[in-house]
Scaffold this active site. Structure first.
Site, PDB file in Angstrom:
ATOM      1  CB  CYS A 231      -0.903  -0.010   1.224  1.00  0.00           C
ATOM      2  SG  CYS A 231      -1.771  -1.581   1.496  1.00  0.00           S
ATOM      3  CB  ALA A 232       3.492   1.974  -2.461  1.00  0.00           C
ATOM      4  CB  ALA A 233       0.209   6.301  -2.475  1.00  0.00           C
ATOM      5  N   PRO A 234       1.914   7.607   0.015  1.00  0.00           N
ATOM      6  CG  PRO A 234       2.572   9.501   1.210  1.00  0.00           C
ATOM      7  CD  PRO A 234       1.799   8.220   1.360  1.00  0.00           C
ATOM      8  CG  ASN A 236       7.814  10.038   2.743  1.00  0.00           C
ATOM      9  OD1 ASN A 236       8.423  10.425   1.757  1.00  0.00           O
ATOM     10  ND2 ASN A 236       7.162  10.857   3.530  1.00  0.00           N
ATOM     11  CE  LYS A 237       4.558   3.380   6.769  1.00  0.00           C
ATOM     12  NZ  LYS A 237       3.634   4.465   6.412  1.00  0.00           N
ATOM     13  CG  ASP A 306       1.254   1.628   6.696  1.00  0.00           C
ATOM     14  OD1 ASP A 306       1.529   1.451   7.882  1.00  0.00           O
ATOM     15  OD2 ASP A 306       0.702   2.663   6.266  1.00  0.00           O
ATOM     16  CB  CYS A 357      -0.754   5.813  11.376  1.00  0.00           C
ATOM     17  SG  CYS A 357      -2.000   6.010  10.102  1.00  0.00           S
TER      18      CYS A 357
END
Length: 464
Positions: A231-234, A236-237, A306, A357
């Site tokens: 679940c890549a966007a935006p 930073n991870k 995430d 989060c």
């Protein structure tokens, strides 16, 4: 004026975390710009209202346009409090009406600065906002530049005085070197990091400390050459995960995102973090992760998941009563379990890091428990990693009492909770966060583990 009308509604309806609401609003063409405007207007709200009142602009606007106090505050902010010193967009009756009083507004602003004995806007004392981070965290982007060359190229960072704890970052001019994540630093929120050359070149990346946990947990030993950020966007991870890849021509992070607008943000962030020479290090996939066939990625050995969550660990969330809506959390947890089961089904996967989060056990420990209790997950040989493999220096671990659902032995519950980490909002220097690490030693051992797990009180935990 569209920017101001878009921002107006987030000031009028101040319910919960406006940052999350702004970035999830698919009708906005530039959510980042809207967020910056709303955030800064809220920050200086008290002073803006003083200027509006002293200038008597509301009673003097001619012609009388229909303008709310929130919209007027946004316009006064950009005209008086922003570095641009102007109201954006073309001609509009409301804009022209406010500009007619520019001289009076500026005069009241000068009086305001004299009253507080400051020379610029950022010197005005402000109350800590619920949405304001206590620490500005950034990491050196080692994909683009190594640490030694970074300090030679950007001497500004060497001039900052080091402190031993992030709690000691009481003013600009100080820097804290994180004890847990390599190349991660904390500075005072008012430090002008975004105006430095290092930031503009993408050689530093602003990222909350706890959101750096997943990439570090997954691959601090650089054992994984090909990984997936589910679940890549935006992004930073994603770029952080890419920085942990070994120096191998086959190394890659497959960054998966299903939303078309967020895919665009992900591509931009990835390109900025990589540069032209490393552009193949991240491959952006516009797809729903749960629809991807695991067999098509048989060489992927590590994954970060995430997924969507309540966001209850982010500053400025609505009250706990609102966020703890059982039905909503149940729906989110169901999705979180489903996406994790898909990640755990990848044939060569040896490690999967789950993170949110959220501060709610329903989305955190209980999701982990549901997965460890699942017969399919057990048959695949998945267990929780030991504390020694999951950021061992970090003190705040999972909630031990939740693991009573798996074992009545307090020591076993402690060991399982050790495979998870938590951070508390603000208290730990950033947002609230949770991460858990699932491992299996070798995929071909899965069938051997199945019978062992059925009657084993330690099922779901990898012994130290």
């Amino acid at each position: 004026m569209k920017l101001y009308f878009d921002a107006e509604k987030f000031l009028k309806h101040n319910d919960g975390n406006f940052q999350k609401r702004i970035f999830e609003d698919k009708k906005l063409t530039n959510p980042k710009h809207v967020f910056a405007l709303v955030y800064s207007t809220k920050k200086y709200w008290e002073y803006i209202q003083q200027i509006i009142k002293k200038s008597k602009i509301q009673s003097q606007l001619k012609p009388k346009p229909k303008i709310s106090n929130e919209l007027l505050a946004l316009l006064v902010h950009d005209l008086i409090f922003s570095t641009r010193g102007r109201i954006e967009s073309g001609k509009h009756p409301i804009k022209e009406a406010v500009l007619a009083h520019k001289t009076r507004l500026q005069a009241e602003f000068i009086k305001l600065k004299l009253k507080y004995k400051v020379k610029s806007v950022d010197e005005l004392p402000t109350k800590e906002s619920d949405d304001e981070t206590p620490v500005r965290w950034f990491r050196i982007n080692t994909i683009k530049i190594d640490v030694d060359r970074f300090y030679k190229k950007h001497p500004f960072f060497s001039t900052l005085q080091p402190v031993n704890r992030f709690q000691d970052l009481t003013k600009p001019g100080l820097i804290y070197t994180d004890d847990h994540i390599p190349n991660l630093f904390g500075i005072h929120p008012k430090e002008k990091l975004s105006s430095t050359e290092a930031y503009k070149l993408g050689e530093v990346i602003i990222q909350d400390r706890s959101s750096c946990f997943p990439a570090h947990i997954l691959n601090h030993t650089k054992e994984h050459v090909k990984v997936i950020d589910a679940c890549a966007a935006p992004g930073n991870k994603t770029s952080h995960a890419a920085s942990y890849l070994p120096n191998d021509e086959n190394a890659v992070v497959y960054a998966v995102e299903r939303d078309v607008k967020r895919v665009g943000i992900l591509r931009t962030m990835s390109e900025r973090a990589l540069g032209k020479s490393k552009k193949k290090l991240i491959q952006v996939l516009h797809n729903d992760f749960t629809k991807i066939n695991p067999d098509d990625f048989a060489d992927v050995t590590g994954l970060i998941v995430d997924p969507s969550c309540s966001g209850s660990g982010i500053f400025g969330r609505a009250s706990d009563e609102e966020e703890s809506n059982d039905q909503r959390l149940e729906k989110l947890a169901s999705f979180q379990v489903a996406i994790m089961k898909h990640a755990l089904s990848f044939p060569s996967a040896r490690k999967v890091v789950y993170s949110t989060c959220s501060i709610h056990a329903e989305e955190n420990e209980r999701v982990v428990i549901d997965l460890l209790s699942d017969s399919q997950v057990q048959s695949q040989g998945w267990k929780l990693a030991s504390r020694e493999e999951v950021l061992p220096s970090w003190e705040r671990r999972g909630v031990e009492s939740e693991f009573v659902a798996l074992s009545r032995d307090p020591e076993v519950c402690k060991q399982m909770a050790g495979g998870c980490v938590r951070s508390n909002p603000k208290e730990d220097g950033g947002i609230g966060f949770f991460a858990a690490c699932f491992i299996r030693k070798e995929t071909n051992d899965a069938n051997e583990n199945e019978n062992e797990n059925e009657n084993d009180e330690w099922a779901g935990f990898e012994e130290s």
